[in-house]
Design a protein around this motif. Sequence first.
Motif, mmCIF file in Angstrom:
data_model
loop_
_atom_site.group_PDB
_atom_site.id
_atom_site.type_symbol
_atom_site.label_atom_id
_atom_site.label_comp_id
_atom_site.label_asym_id
_atom_site.label_seq_id
_atom_site.Cartn_x
_atom_site.Cartn_y
_atom_site.Cartn_z
ATOM 1 N N ALA A 32 2.898 0.248 2.131
ATOM 2 C CA ALA A 32 2.137 1.472 2.395
ATOM 3 C C ALA A 32 2.703 2.649 1.608
ATOM 4 O O ALA A 32 1.945 3.435 1.014
ATOM 5 N N GLN A 76 1.748 7.759 6.386
ATOM 6 C CA GLN A 76 1.807 9.121 5.851
ATOM 7 C C GLN A 76 1.808 10.150 6.979
ATOM 8 O O GLN A 76 2.494 11.173 6.902
ATOM 9 N N LEU A 77 1.074 9.862 8.046
ATOM 10 C CA LEU A 77 1.047 10.767 9.201
ATOM 11 C C LEU A 77 2.427 10.848 9.847
ATOM 12 O O LEU A 77 2.876 11.937 10.244
ATOM 13 N N ILE A 123 -7.650 5.523 11.701
ATOM 14 C CA ILE A 123 -6.452 5.752 10.875
ATOM 15 C C ILE A 123 -5.996 4.411 10.310
ATOM 16 O O ILE A 123 -5.608 3.514 11.061
ATOM 17 N N SER A 124 -6.034 4.266 8.991
ATOM 18 C CA SER A 124 -5.586 3.024 8.365
ATOM 19 C C SER A 124 -4.060 2.922 8.433
ATOM 20 O O SER A 124 -3.373 3.909 8.732
ATOM 21 N N TYR A 125 -3.543 1.740 8.130
ATOM 22 C CA TYR A 125 -2.082 1.545 8.155
ATOM 23 C C TYR A 125 -1.398 2.544 7.220
ATOM 24 O O TYR A 125 -0.413 3.197 7.585
ATOM 25 N N THR A 126 -1.932 2.674 6.017
ATOM 26 C CA THR A 126 -1.333 3.574 5.024
ATOM 27 C C THR A 126 -1.398 5.025 5.501
ATOM 28 O O THR A 126 -0.415 5.772 5.381
ATOM 29 N N GLU A 127 -2.539 5.418 6.039
ATOM 30 C CA GLU A 127 -2.682 6.783 6.564
ATOM 31 C C GLU A 127 -1.732 7.018 7.733
ATOM 32 O O GLU A 127 -1.183 8.119 7.889
ATOM 33 N N MET A 128 -1.526 6.004 8.536
ATOM 34 C CA MET A 128 -0.617 6.107 9.678
ATOM 35 C C MET A 128 0.814 6.390 9.207
ATOM 36 O O MET A 128 1.499 7.274 9.750
ATOM 37 N N ASP A 173 4.382 13.160 7.632
ATOM 38 C CA ASP A 173 3.953 14.550 7.776
ATOM 39 C C ASP A 173 4.480 15.163 9.082
ATOM 40 O O ASP A 173 4.959 16.301 9.102
ATOM 41 N N GLN A 195 1.744 2.408 -1.990
ATOM 42 C CA GLN A 195 0.339 2.783 -2.179
ATOM 43 C C GLN A 195 0.151 4.299 -2.137
ATOM 44 O O GLN A 195 -0.772 4.838 -2.757
ATOM 45 N N LEU A 196 1.045 4.974 -1.413
ATOM 46 C CA LEU A 196 0.992 6.438 -1.317
ATOM 47 C C LEU A 196 1.745 7.120 -2.463
ATOM 48 O O LEU A 196 1.888 8.346 -2.478
#
Length: 311
Positions: free
Chosen positions: A27, A300-301, A293-298, A304, A30-31
């Motif tokens: 993840a 990053q969250l 919320i996708s795994y990758t977005e999770m 943050d 990918q970010l």
Amino acid sequence: MKVAVLYGGTSKEREVSLSTGKGMIQALEQLDHDVMAIDFDPNQMEQLWKQLMQVDLVLIGLHGKQGEDGTVQGMLELMGVPYVGSGVLASSLAMDKSKAKQVFAMHDIPVARSQSFHYKESREDMIHSIKATFTKPFVIKPNQEGSTLGLTIVESDEQIADAVQMAFTHDSDIIVEDYVSGRELTVSVLGNKGDEQALPIIEIVPKSKYYDYESKYAEGGSEHIVPAEISEELTETIQHYANQAHRALGCETYSRVDFILSEVHGPVILEVNTLPGMTPTSLYPDAAGAVGISYTEMVQLFIDLSLEKYS
């Protein structure tokens, strides 16, 4: 950012941690973060120290002892290296099932009746006390261990001595508690202090009789129903208990709170996981996915929220 992922480690949950770490690393890549993947070895502290002093933030993908129990968190705080997740005290309390249950009870969160024993106590007295106090079936498990390792659901007196012995191979303290039958539910909690929110409740339907290690981690070992098919009123109650448990222990950023929904007793809290599994079959990513919320977005969250906390 330059982000380190601590994973693997030396606990009995190493294999699960390797899978969690792999998911986190993919993840982060990918970010477009600069990822330093570190298979944690407490015997290589000098090398680890040099690596960690180069990074902006640490994601902890460890499970079990020397990872989830506050020790690694304490090391990172001594080094002054920011990390994602709960601090030393919350991690240690959540890992200590006996202490955590005391905290939950103080906050009127329903718990199963339990009793703790230390390995130096007389085994004969211990077994006598267990027989006198608990009605079968009941649970014997290590006080500080995860993923149902060392846990026995005792259904006959003949099992007690072996169950006690097995639990003590995992920890110097064990906990005996009433077995509460019912539906397995789990609630993921997300957010910084004062702004936590409970994600949709998941019901876990294991393919075997009990929700054991294989049910948790083997592909197809259990079915996840999200959101759980329970009333709106009961949903709000359980989510409230989850947020309360998270806050009572002092957890930060994210956690997962496990419950049994009993027909007799209603929701009963089992434990709080400060570093819940993040494998392909894990519950927390499923709960995040249920709110888009996708795994990758999770991941990053998590970053943050942590940067907000450290700012």
